[in-house]
Design an enzyme around this catalytic site. Sequence first.
Site, PDB file in Angstrom:
ATOM      1  N   ASP A   1       0.815  -1.209   0.000  1.00 58.11           N
ATOM      2  CA  ASP A   1       0.000   0.000   0.000  1.00 58.11           C
ATOM      3  C   ASP A   1       0.854   1.267   0.000  1.00 58.11           C
ATOM      4  O   ASP A   1       2.014   1.267   0.397  1.00 58.11           O
ATOM      5  CB  ASP A   1      -0.945   0.015   1.210  1.00 58.11           C
ATOM      6  CG  ASP A   1      -0.207   0.089   2.536  1.00 58.11           C
ATOM      7  OD1 ASP A   1       0.835  -0.565   2.646  1.00 58.11           O
ATOM      8  OD2 ASP A   1      -0.686   0.782   3.451  1.00 58.11           O
ATOM      9  N   GLU A   2       0.247   2.333  -0.460  1.00 53.60           N
ATOM     10  CA  GLU A   2       0.751   3.706  -0.357  1.00 53.60           C
ATOM     11  C   GLU A   2       2.156   3.906  -0.919  1.00 53.60           C
ATOM     12  O   GLU A   2       3.000   4.549  -0.291  1.00 53.60           O
ATOM     13  CB  GLU A   2       0.686   4.175   1.109  1.00 53.60           C
ATOM     14  CG  GLU A   2      -0.733   4.292   1.621  1.00 53.60           C
ATOM     15  CD  GLU A   2      -0.821   4.910   3.013  1.00 53.60           C
ATOM     16  OE1 GLU A   2      -1.833   5.574   3.287  1.00 53.60           O
ATOM     17  OE2 GLU A   2       0.120   4.738   3.809  1.00 53.60           O
TER      18      GLU A   2
END
Length: 852
Positions: A521-522
Amino acid sequence: MKITISIALLLFLGIATGKASNLDTLSLQVSWQPIENNYLGKEQALSVITIKNSSNQALPATGWKLYFNFIRIMSANDERPAFDVTHVNGDLFYFKANANFSGLAIGEEVRYELISNSWLVNLNDSPQGFYLVWDDGRIQPLPKVKILPPVDEKKFYRVGGDAEESAEHIFKQNATIQQAGTSVKKIFPSPVEYQEHKGSFKISKATGIQFDAIFQKEVGLLQTELSALLGNSLPIHVSSQKAKNSIHFVSSPDLGKEAYRLEVKKEGITIEASAGAGAFYAIQSLKTLIDPAAYATERQTAIQIPCVSIYDEPRFGRRAFMLDVARNFQTKDQIKKLLDVMALYKLNTLHFHLNDDEGWRLEILALPELTSVGSQRGHLSGTDRSHLPASYGSGPVTGEHSGSGYYSRKDFIELLAYATARHIQIIPEIETPGHARAAIKSMQARHDRLLSEGKPEEARKYLLRDTSDRSVYRSVQKWNDNVMDVSMPSVYNFLEVVTEDIVSIYKEAGAYLETIHFGGDEVPQGVWEQSPSVERLLATDASVKSKDQLWDYFFNKVYHILAKHDLYLSGWEEVGLYKVTDANGKKSWGPNKAFNDRNIHLNVWNNLLGNEDLAYRLANAGYKVVLSFVNNFYMDMSYYKRFDEPGFYWGGFIGLDKPFSFIPYDYLKNQQKNYLGRQLSPKVLQESAKLTEAGKKNIVGIQALLWSETIKTPESMEFMVFPRVLAFAEKAWAKEAGWETQLDSLKADQAYRKSLGEFYAVLGKQELKRLDNYHGGFAYRIPSPGLAVIDGQVHANLELPGFTIRYTTDGTLPTAQSAVYSKPIPFKEGLQFSAFNEQGRSSQVSLVHSDN
């Protein structure tokens, strides 16, 4: 009182600019106060840091830097500030005095007005962890920041009507809860079938435990639990014959793995299950039949168990809780305590977030720098890279804060064995390729050590980032060097070693391992754009035609690393996504067809603006989905908007009802507001994807989550998790409620409120009283009283029954000896109310004002 904030800094003259003789005793008190959101018409905030010299000597104008952590990018709100501010990385900044600052005399203060990006909402937005570093190398931690609430509430609004939660509003909300009667189901979470009978069975030291041999481990745990309550070990023996005054475990192959039957009669208890898991969950139900008061006393002569007939099995196969120990560490003993209460409420998976930018928490024997460097946080000066920098207020000294710590291999094996005995699998998460700064810096330290030893090839073997990479990016948490370079072969060498070591740990512990979670993620925009290693890969590997394909390249390799060990890949939702562009040039996330036919499990957390149906679209596309929604299951979010209420809020405020009200297969049916509490558009509600029958089968479980940026003690962890996680446990285990599928909205709402009232009654009258003493007791959040002034009388109520409301009339804080509220009392200024449990622990204070 109205406070006017001056734009100019208060600079004090007549202060000595030379260094004092003994600056080790110099004491500075730092305070912070937010002033205004949407400052100058932009999504930014104005606040003020005040530094007061509370010592008996002056602070000189030069010779020092003042370090601190702040989760916003900031700048001075003044043309001539007293300090220059430098952003080091992540959330670390420092102030350095400039020519406008002439020092700080004894008892005087300087104010620094700052503008920071985004909104400010509560005390967790404050700067923290201030410490002085003198030019000669001395380091001096400062006292905890004093946090002052905003003065003008309306200036503090993010959007129109964004008011602080009031005692009056809490009263109105509480009044809508349908109060349950005195009789409630005694088994929690709610069983599929439940029937009470007259009478009870008495467990005493004369009671025996008989069991089929397959249940020996579970029976051993039950014996230990009952012995702690009775002060005697009950006799146990393998036997298929049922005796009087016994607890009898019977193998019943017709039941599912986690299903059970529990029959309590006056003459004994019978538990039927096909496997150890079912017998274990029957034991947990038996424990919730025990009066909570039994856990408050020692060595009772007998325990009364009410007569019941139960058939039970879980709704979801994966009932998970995620704990982040990377941002702030929790000890082995605290994890055991968490596992105990997870087991009690029939959660069967601990998703263990073991690394991130700010910490690596698992010993890997082949890579010792991961813990010698990556598990410690403190001040870094010059070329020192022996640990990570201070983050989230962890301060300058390593090993003295929850910012530092790790689990040795022995510790982790102990935790795995402990979890396995309680039918909990631990899924380790190794966050990649982003959120990986702790690993990156640890492997850089390994490289530097080996290079100094004249071993260049060995030094490069596990590097995770190309030091000649000039890519410019900034992660959500403000790091500019936290992403692995997925084009480097050494990255996969590293992941191979970590995977092999984890597999060996689980094997030694005798613990079940089916997957490793590799994050995903991210990852910010801009990574890998100027990486020489990426350019070499593009030039030499025909299968990678552009940088846009690096994502698939990376997770394809990770997938095959795991497959070699007969493991499947788990990750956050981005693992299964790619950006699509519509006819208007608008980009949005869509399911990635490169992986949807593989056994890849995704935790989908994003159900925010534009992604309300993301989990369903991914499940419909073929991915296995664990529903992990931020605005239902994130335990690090605040309960409601109040400045002194701890927790984050970017995913919305999550009260006790949010997890309980969740409808897994049609969640927008009764959740039609966004994270700011505003109604979703008819377009979103009508056009959002619905689960197909195939998609429904791909929903493999649900998960509650606790990120730990704000969680620095065991008590704060327990406060944020409990009692909300009990609402989640009910949703994860109990069968589908009638109100979930009721088509008549009025009937659905009535049924829901009745069900909610019954759940609150079980919590307040039974389970929270149990948690007061169970395994040492839990510091759960006690709800604050709601208040209303009606005809000059102050009325008070509570969200949950089972607590005592106390009040004071003289403006002092209520204590466990204060007057008990039993009926409305006349209004007067200065009234304060709190709710108390039986141990004397209290809620936050509720105040009543004349304008209620």
